[in-house]
Design a protein around this motif. Structure first.
Motif, PDB file in Angstrom:
ATOM      1  N   ASN A   1      18.026 -15.594  24.581  1.00 46.51           N
ATOM      2  CA  ASN A   1      17.399 -16.111  23.368  1.00 46.51           C
ATOM      3  C   ASN A   1      16.135 -15.327  23.030  1.00 46.51           C
ATOM      4  O   ASN A   1      15.903 -14.968  21.873  1.00 46.51           O
ATOM      5  N   ALA A   2      15.323 -15.037  24.035  1.00 46.54           N
ATOM      6  CA  ALA A   2      14.104 -14.259  23.815  1.00 46.54           C
ATOM      7  C   ALA A   2      14.444 -12.860  23.299  1.00 46.54           C
ATOM      8  O   ALA A   2      13.799 -12.353  22.380  1.00 46.54           O
ATOM      9  N   GLN A   3      15.471 -12.250  23.871  1.00 50.31           N
ATOM     10  CA  GLN A   3      15.895 -10.923  23.434  1.00 50.31           C
ATOM     11  C   GLN A   3      16.390 -10.952  21.993  1.00 50.31           C
ATOM     12  O   GLN A   3      16.082 -10.069  21.192  1.00 50.31           O
ATOM     13  N   LEU A   4      17.162 -11.968  21.643  1.00 54.45           N
ATOM     14  CA  LEU A   4      17.671 -12.093  20.275  1.00 54.45           C
ATOM     15  C   LEU A   4      16.533 -12.310  19.273  1.00 54.45           C
ATOM     16  O   LEU A   4      16.574 -11.783  18.158  1.00 54.45           O
ATOM     17  N   LYS A   5      15.508 -13.058  19.668  1.00 54.05           N
ATOM     18  CA  LYS A   5      14.353 -13.255  18.794  1.00 54.05           C
ATOM     19  C   LYS A   5      13.655 -11.925  18.534  1.00 54.05           C
ATOM     20  O   LYS A   5      13.253 -11.628  17.407  1.00 54.05           O
ATOM     21  N   ILE A   6      13.523 -11.105  19.563  1.00 55.12           N
ATOM     22  CA  ILE A   6      12.899  -9.786  19.409  1.00 55.12           C
ATOM     23  C   ILE A   6      13.726  -8.925  18.460  1.00 55.12           C
ATOM     24  O   ILE A   6      13.191  -8.270  17.567  1.00 55.12           O
ATOM     25  N   GLU A   7      15.045  -8.936  18.646  1.00 45.56           N
ATOM     26  CA  GLU A   7      15.923  -8.148  17.776  1.00 45.56           C
ATOM     27  C   GLU A   7      15.828  -8.622  16.329  1.00 45.56           C
ATOM     28  O   GLU A   7      15.813  -7.810  15.402  1.00 45.56           O
ATOM     29  N   LEU A   8      15.732  -9.923  16.128  1.00 42.40           N
ATOM     30  CA  LEU A   8      15.610 -10.476  14.784  1.00 42.40           C
ATOM     31  C   LEU A   8      14.294 -10.045  14.140  1.00 42.40           C
ATOM     32  O   LEU A   8      14.267  -9.661  12.965  1.00 42.40           O
ATOM     33  N   GLN A   9      13.215 -10.075  14.899  1.00 43.75           N
ATOM     34  CA  GLN A   9      11.923  -9.636  14.374  1.00 43.75           C
ATOM     35  C   GLN A   9      11.969  -8.158  14.015  1.00 43.75           C
ATOM     36  O   GLN A   9      11.443  -7.747  12.977  1.00 43.75           O
ATOM     37  N   ASN A  10      12.601  -7.345  14.854  1.00 46.12           N
ATOM     38  CA  ASN A  10      12.716  -5.915  14.577  1.00 46.12           C
ATOM     39  C   ASN A  10      13.543  -5.674  13.326  1.00 46.12           C
ATOM     40  O   ASN A  10      13.214  -4.809  12.516  1.00 46.12           O
ATOM     41  N   ALA A  11      14.610  -6.439  13.154  1.00 50.48           N
ATOM     42  CA  ALA A  11      15.456  -6.285  11.973  1.00 50.48           C
ATOM     43  C   ALA A  11      14.690  -6.670  10.721  1.00 50.48           C
ATOM     44  O   ALA A  11      14.798  -6.010   9.687  1.00 50.48           O
ATOM     45  N   SER A  12      13.895  -7.720  10.795  1.00 53.19           N
ATOM     46  CA  SER A  12      13.096  -8.140   9.642  1.00 53.19           C
ATOM     47  C   SER A  12      12.080  -7.060   9.299  1.00 53.19           C
ATOM     48  O   SER A  12      11.852  -6.770   8.132  1.00 53.19           O
ATOM     49  N   GLY A  13      11.467  -6.482  10.316  1.00 53.89           N
ATOM     50  CA  GLY A  13      10.508  -5.405  10.086  1.00 53.89           C
ATOM     51  C   GLY A  13      11.175  -4.223   9.425  1.00 53.89           C
ATOM     52  O   GLY A  13      10.616  -3.605   8.512  1.00 53.89           O
ATOM     53  N   SER A  14      12.368  -3.904   9.849  1.00 57.40           N
ATOM     54  CA  SER A  14      13.098  -2.792   9.261  1.00 57.40           C
ATOM     55  C   SER A  14      13.410  -3.059   7.802  1.00 57.40           C
ATOM     56  O   SER A  14      13.313  -2.165   6.967  1.00 57.40           O
ATOM     57  N   LYS A  15      13.777  -4.293   7.476  1.00 55.49           N
ATOM     58  CA  LYS A  15      14.064  -4.645   6.094  1.00 55.49           C
ATOM     59  C   LYS A  15      12.827  -4.442   5.226  1.00 55.49           C
ATOM     60  O   LYS A  15      12.915  -3.928   4.119  1.00 55.49           O
ATOM     61  N   GLU A  16      11.686  -4.883   5.728  1.00 53.73           N
ATOM     62  CA  GLU A  16      10.441  -4.740   4.977  1.00 53.73           C
ATOM     63  C   GLU A  16      10.107  -3.268   4.774  1.00 53.73           C
ATOM     64  O   GLU A  16       9.703  -2.861   3.685  1.00 53.73           O
ATOM     65  N   GLU A  17      10.283  -2.481   5.811  1.00 49.67           N
ATOM     66  CA  GLU A  17      10.025  -1.042   5.695  1.00 49.67           C
ATOM     67  C   GLU A  17      10.969  -0.403   4.686  1.00 49.67           C
ATOM     68  O   GLU A  17      10.559   0.436   3.879  1.00 49.67           O
ATOM     69  N   GLN A  18      12.227  -0.805   4.711  1.00 50.33           N
ATOM     70  CA  GLN A  18      13.197  -0.260   3.773  1.00 50.33           C
ATOM     71  C   GLN A  18      12.843  -0.656   2.343  1.00 50.33           C
ATOM     72  O   GLN A  18      12.945   0.162   1.425  1.00 50.33           O
ATOM     73  N   ALA A  19      12.412  -1.900   2.153  1.00 43.33           N
ATOM     74  CA  ALA A  19      12.027  -2.354   0.820  1.00 43.33           C
ATOM     75  C   ALA A  19      10.837  -1.548   0.304  1.00 43.33           C
ATOM     76  O   ALA A  19      10.811  -1.147  -0.869  1.00 43.33           O
ATOM     77  N   LEU A  20       9.874  -1.289   1.164  1.00 41.85           N
ATOM     78  CA  LEU A  20       8.719  -0.490   0.766  1.00 41.85           C
ATOM     79  C   LEU A  20       9.134   0.940   0.413  1.00 41.85           C
ATOM     80  O   LEU A  20       8.660   1.518  -0.565  1.00 41.85           O
ATOM     81  N   GLN A  21      10.030   1.496   1.204  1.00 46.34           N
ATOM     82  CA  GLN A  21      10.500   2.849   0.940  1.00 46.34           C
ATOM     83  C   GLN A  21      11.273   2.903  -0.375  1.00 46.34           C
ATOM     84  O   GLN A  21      11.121   3.843  -1.153  1.00 46.34           O
ATOM     85  N   ILE A  22      12.090   1.894  -0.637  1.00 48.21           N
ATOM     86  CA  ILE A  22      12.841   1.842  -1.892  1.00 48.21           C
ATOM     87  C   ILE A  22      11.885   1.783  -3.074  1.00 48.21           C
ATOM     88  O   ILE A  22      12.074   2.494  -4.072  1.00 48.21           O
ATOM     89  N   GLU A  23      10.865   0.954  -2.982  1.00 47.14           N
ATOM     90  CA  GLU A  23       9.883   0.861  -4.073  1.00 47.14           C
ATOM     91  C   GLU A  23       9.176   2.196  -4.279  1.00 47.14           C
ATOM     92  O   GLU A  23       8.965   2.632  -5.412  1.00 47.14           O
ATOM     93  N   SER A  24       8.829   2.850  -3.195  1.00 49.09           N
ATOM     94  CA  SER A  24       8.177   4.154  -3.292  1.00 49.09           C
ATOM     95  C   SER A  24       9.094   5.170  -3.966  1.00 49.09           C
ATOM     96  O   SER A  24       8.661   5.931  -4.847  1.00 49.09           O
ATOM     97  N   LEU A  25      10.356   5.170  -3.584  1.00 48.88           N
ATOM     98  CA  LEU A  25      11.313   6.103  -4.179  1.00 48.88           C
ATOM     99  C   LEU A  25      11.556   5.788  -5.652  1.00 48.88           C
ATOM    100  O   LEU A  25      11.720   6.706  -6.465  1.00 48.88           O
ATOM    101  N   LYS A  26      11.557   4.508  -6.009  1.00 50.05           N
ATOM    102  CA  LYS A  26      11.711   4.132  -7.412  1.00 50.05           C
ATOM    103  C   LYS A  26      10.541   4.653  -8.244  1.00 50.05           C
ATOM    104  O   LYS A  26      10.734   5.191  -9.338  1.00 50.05           O
ATOM    105  N   ARG A  27       9.319   4.497  -7.709  1.00 49.19           N
ATOM    106  CA  ARG A  27       8.137   5.007  -8.419  1.00 49.19           C
ATOM    107  C   ARG A  27       8.215   6.522  -8.575  1.00 49.19           C
ATOM    108  O   ARG A  27       7.926   7.072  -9.639  1.00 49.19           O
ATOM    109  N   GLU A  28       8.622   7.185  -7.514  1.00 52.81           N
ATOM    110  CA  GLU A  28       8.744   8.643  -7.554  1.00 52.81           C
ATOM    111  C   GLU A  28       9.791   9.064  -8.590  1.00 52.81           C
ATOM    112  O   GLU A  28       9.584  10.017  -9.348  1.00 52.81           O
TER     113      GLU A  28
END
Length: 72
Positions: A25-52
């Protein structure tokens, strides 16, 4: 094996299973947090690319306007 020994063995097995599930369960929570972080990073990158892309579109429009001016 007496009933008490069987019960103790069963309780011990449940304890081991519980600890394993807690660890998983602890490992799955870590993986979920990492996945959420990746989503946020991807969203930021998409916004940056849209502006560009918008900036590049604006530059292209300026160049087209300049070319049209030269052709008139």
């Amino acid at each position: 094996m007496s009933a008490l020994q069987r019960l103790q063995a069963k309780i011990e097995q449940w304890r081991v299973d519980f600890e394993a599930l807690k660890s998983e369960n602890a490992q799955l929570k870590i993986e979920l947090q990492n996945a959420s972080g990746s989503k946020e990073e991807q969203a930021l990158q998409i916004e940056s690319l849209k502006r560009e892309l918008e900036e590049k579109d604006a530059e292209i429009e300026k160049i087209i306007a300049q070319v049209e001016t030269l052709l008139d």
